[in-house]
Design an enzyme around this catalytic site. Sequence first.
Site, PDB file in Angstrom:
ATOM      1  N   ARG A 146     -13.034 -25.476   4.173  1.00  0.00           N
ATOM      2  CA  ARG A 146     -12.612 -25.735   3.534  1.00  0.00           C
ATOM      3  C   ARG A 146     -10.888 -25.229   2.781  1.00  0.00           C
ATOM      4  O   ARG A 146     -11.641 -23.523   3.425  1.00  0.00           O
ATOM      5  CB  ARG A 146     -12.942 -26.203   1.636  1.00  0.00           C
ATOM      6  CG  ARG A 146     -11.927 -26.392   0.489  1.00  0.00           C
ATOM      7  CD  ARG A 146     -11.633 -27.552   0.294  1.00  0.00           C
ATOM      8  NE  ARG A 146     -11.582 -27.677  -0.839  1.00  0.00           N
ATOM      9  CZ  ARG A 146     -10.483 -29.320  -1.278  1.00  0.00           C
ATOM     10  NH1 ARG A 146     -10.653 -30.281  -0.095  1.00  0.00           N
ATOM     11  NH2 ARG A 146     -10.216 -29.625  -2.478  1.00  0.00           N
ATOM     12  N   THR A 448      -9.170 -38.997   2.440  1.00  0.00           N
ATOM     13  CA  THR A 448      -9.894 -38.278   3.086  1.00  0.00           C
ATOM     14  C   THR A 448     -10.330 -39.325   3.784  1.00  0.00           C
ATOM     15  O   THR A 448      -9.729 -40.923   3.968  1.00  0.00           O
ATOM     16  CB  THR A 448     -11.653 -37.800   2.373  1.00  0.00           C
ATOM     17  OG1 THR A 448     -11.859 -38.019   1.028  1.00  0.00           O
ATOM     18  CG2 THR A 448     -10.658 -36.447   1.458  1.00  0.00           C
ATOM     19  N   THR A 466     -10.233 -34.552   5.597  1.00  0.00           N
ATOM     20  CA  THR A 466      -9.583 -34.609   4.660  1.00  0.00           C
ATOM     21  C   THR A 466      -7.871 -33.950   5.171  1.00  0.00           C
ATOM     22  O   THR A 466      -8.093 -32.562   5.444  1.00  0.00           O
ATOM     23  CB  THR A 466      -9.360 -34.505   3.174  1.00  0.00           C
ATOM     24  OG1 THR A 466      -8.572 -34.645   2.444  1.00  0.00           O
ATOM     25  CG2 THR A 466      -9.966 -32.996   3.366  1.00  0.00           C
ATOM     26  N   GLU A 468      -6.008 -34.039   2.094  1.00  0.00           N
ATOM     27  CA  GLU A 468      -6.046 -34.377   0.851  1.00  0.00           C
ATOM     28  C   GLU A 468      -5.082 -35.961   0.904  1.00  0.00           C
ATOM     29  O   GLU A 468      -6.314 -36.989   0.837  1.00  0.00           O
ATOM     30  CB  GLU A 468      -5.036 -32.882   0.275  1.00  0.00           C
ATOM     31  CG  GLU A 468      -4.039 -33.700  -1.061  1.00  0.00           C
ATOM     32  CD  GLU A 468      -5.975 -33.300  -2.039  1.00  0.00           C
ATOM     33  OE1 GLU A 468      -5.843 -33.757  -3.223  1.00  0.00           O
ATOM     34  OE2 GLU A 468      -6.896 -33.747  -1.895  1.00  0.00           O
ATOM     35  N   ASP A 488      -5.213 -29.701  -5.419  1.00  0.00           N
ATOM     36  CA  ASP A 488      -6.514 -30.016  -5.918  1.00  0.00           C
ATOM     37  C   ASP A 488      -6.841 -28.631  -7.081  1.00  0.00           C
ATOM     38  O   ASP A 488      -7.326 -28.850  -7.685  1.00  0.00           O
ATOM     39  CB  ASP A 488      -7.947 -30.487  -4.552  1.00  0.00           C
ATOM     40  CG  ASP A 488      -8.377 -31.356  -4.012  1.00  0.00           C
ATOM     41  OD1 ASP A 488      -7.227 -32.675  -4.617  1.00  0.00           O
ATOM     42  OD2 ASP A 488      -8.677 -31.694  -3.654  1.00  0.00           O
ATOM     43  N   SER A 513     -13.853 -29.811  -4.933  1.00  0.00           N
ATOM     44  CA  SER A 513     -13.559 -30.926  -4.254  1.00  0.00           C
ATOM     45  C   SER A 513     -14.418 -32.237  -4.551  1.00  0.00           C
ATOM     46  O   SER A 513     -15.288 -31.091  -5.784  1.00  0.00           O
ATOM     47  CB  SER A 513     -14.288 -30.826  -2.592  1.00  0.00           C
ATOM     48  OG  SER A 513     -13.970 -32.504  -2.080  1.00  0.00           O
ATOM     49  N   SER A 514     -14.614 -33.142  -4.533  1.00  0.00           N
ATOM     50  CA  SER A 514     -15.651 -33.903  -5.291  1.00  0.00           C
ATOM     51  C   SER A 514     -16.197 -34.575  -3.594  1.00  0.00           C
ATOM     52  O   SER A 514     -16.828 -35.729  -4.147  1.00  0.00           O
ATOM     53  CB  SER A 514     -15.280 -34.797  -5.260  1.00  0.00           C
ATOM     54  OG  SER A 514     -14.223 -34.629  -6.970  1.00  0.00           O
ATOM     55  N   GLY A 540     -11.830 -40.879  -0.204  1.00  0.00           N
ATOM     56  CA  GLY A 540     -11.718 -41.572  -1.294  1.00  0.00           C
ATOM     57  C   GLY A 540     -11.380 -40.696  -3.445  1.00  0.00           C
ATOM     58  O   GLY A 540     -11.730 -41.165  -4.008  1.00  0.00           O
ATOM     59  N   GLY A 541     -11.247 -39.242  -2.378  1.00  0.00           N
ATOM     60  CA  GLY A 541     -11.265 -38.205  -3.176  1.00  0.00           C
ATOM     61  C   GLY A 541     -12.156 -38.274  -4.541  1.00  0.00           C
ATOM     62  O   GLY A 541     -13.623 -37.895  -4.303  1.00  0.00           O
TER      63      GLY A 541
END
Length: 640
Positions: A146, A448, A466, A468, A488, A513-514, A540-541
């Site tokens: 990340r 992503t 990603t 973003e 984010d 993040s997800s 897909g965020g």
Amino acid sequence: MRPLRSTALACALLLVPLAACSSSDSTGTDSAAENSCVLGASGGTPVGATPSAGSGDISTNPEVATGYRSNMAPVETASYSVSTANPVSTEAACEVLRDGGTAADALIVAQTVLGLVEPQSSGIGGGAFLMYYDAASGEVQSYDGRETAPMSATGDYLRYIDDVNRTVPQPDARSSGRSIGVPGVLRMLEQAHDDHGDKPWGDLFQPAIGLADNGIEISPRMASSIADSAPKLALDPASKDYFLQPDGTGKPAGTVLNNPAMAKTLSAIATDGADAFYTGDIAQAIVDATADTTAGRTPGQITLDDLAGYEPKTRTAVCTEYRDHDICGMPGPSSGGIAVASTMGILSNFDLAQYAPTGMDANGGTPTAEAVHLISEAERLAYADRDKYVADPDFVPLPGGSPDALLDPEYLSSRAGLIDEAKSMGTAQPGDFGPVQFASSTDPEHGTSHISIVDGEGNAASMTTTVESAFGSFHMVDGFLLNNQLTDFSAAPMAEDGTPMANRVEPGKRPRSSMAPTLVFDRNDDGARGDLVLVAGSPGGSVIIQFVVKTLVGLLDWGMDPQQAVSMVDFGAANTPSTNYGGEHPNVTGESDPVVVKLREMGHQVSVADQSSGLSALQRTDGGWIGGADPRREGEVLGG
């Protein structure tokens, strides 16, 4: 030399650039056919060349939706398999596997090629999370690549230009330099390759170098994304020149893009390792681009020390039981693994098999309103806990110091007891773990890409990657785009009552993040972890959690094949009264759809906006693997 198009036949990856691949004609056969990467009868209609109608809310539609390829068929392979979001990338990664490379080797090829063929979603200027399974040792590793905030960042970094000039960054936080985090994906891939790679590092960059030099064709999906983002791309001179025509409109599908700057960048990394990116000329170019004030943009504050000091992290995977399986996902700073595990743990208290979709077909049939309701309610409860408690664990400890309290089976059973099977709760409350020093944050993430790989030795990789939002920060440097990952974070450092936000900006911190790359294992009779049976994930965020959950339920509860499970209607909910029910799906008939009507009778505020998931799933069979790629994007499954 012609631009590469996807083929189903092999070429010598390590010696010949992929652009030299060609398929067999009707008069002969390919000499490598016996060992080739084989594409099954995937079927489907082409992804649309123009954006489809739907919500413009990037929290639920992080990238422009581009249609649906109906009636795709699963792809069966005997030994190895790979699925990425683009056929060119899938083929490049598959050739590595065909030549005996590991899943870690194939990841490098897939990522570098994706940076060329879908720069709107991922690239070396971004970050990633990776779940890796080493078949020889049985070890599951979680790699955190990340992005991080610069060490000079303050809590107001995204909100104000400075303490004196308390106006918002210009032209907005995302398009300014303030959104750019220190990229992490290359350092992470280097670490994974050191741990699990077999092929020489430098050789794995040759396919992307060849494509950058020889040119790639803009795909219909990429063209749609360019058109959608053209006004923002025009703000950056390099992005404008690369993606737009002289009149400011996006370059159309079929246009050949050559990227000699990217070829030079990748060549340096191939020769000198990730140090070539994090130090020296490329690092200086990143610093300069971040600090650029063209057209009045507010500069960011990334320094050479920030780049040189970046370190990926290996974290403890979040592994939990679900029926007769173990599901392993990412820990913080991704909330994806915890939220997926929480949702599945809540759902384990219900008999979902009785609510399987009806009219089963290649597109996954029609979900029942009862199933959509139960799963959405479980997700609301999981998102409530995620919003309150999950952030970068190096800065914000979880209750009890680990995910165990949030994922305790008794606790999740009590959460399941809050679900009314006849009526939606609308908005859930988080669980009570006593006083906490941080406030909840519901800020969504955005776009992503995802890669799923199993190699011939049984090693597996699930990586979500990603930049973003679509095209990241729109800043292009040395042939690649820089992320806007810092958006984010919560823009405000404090809640209204003065409590610090858990996901606020801090120096060196990683935004929540997800992303939910996922590995699933059988569980043996003695309770021990058994064979790897499933590799899955999605872009897909913040909606990733919903996409992955519906796929896991489809595979583990409803007995779907992987293509049916990823093709099935995208549905679910974050912790709001709105429930998504993807209107792009051919089995959804819009506002008057019977499932939509019944959900509304149960109190759901249903959105039928088109969804833009990019799911992939690879499932073990008795004879090998069977895989599915999301019909909402342009990816495919290949293997041998």
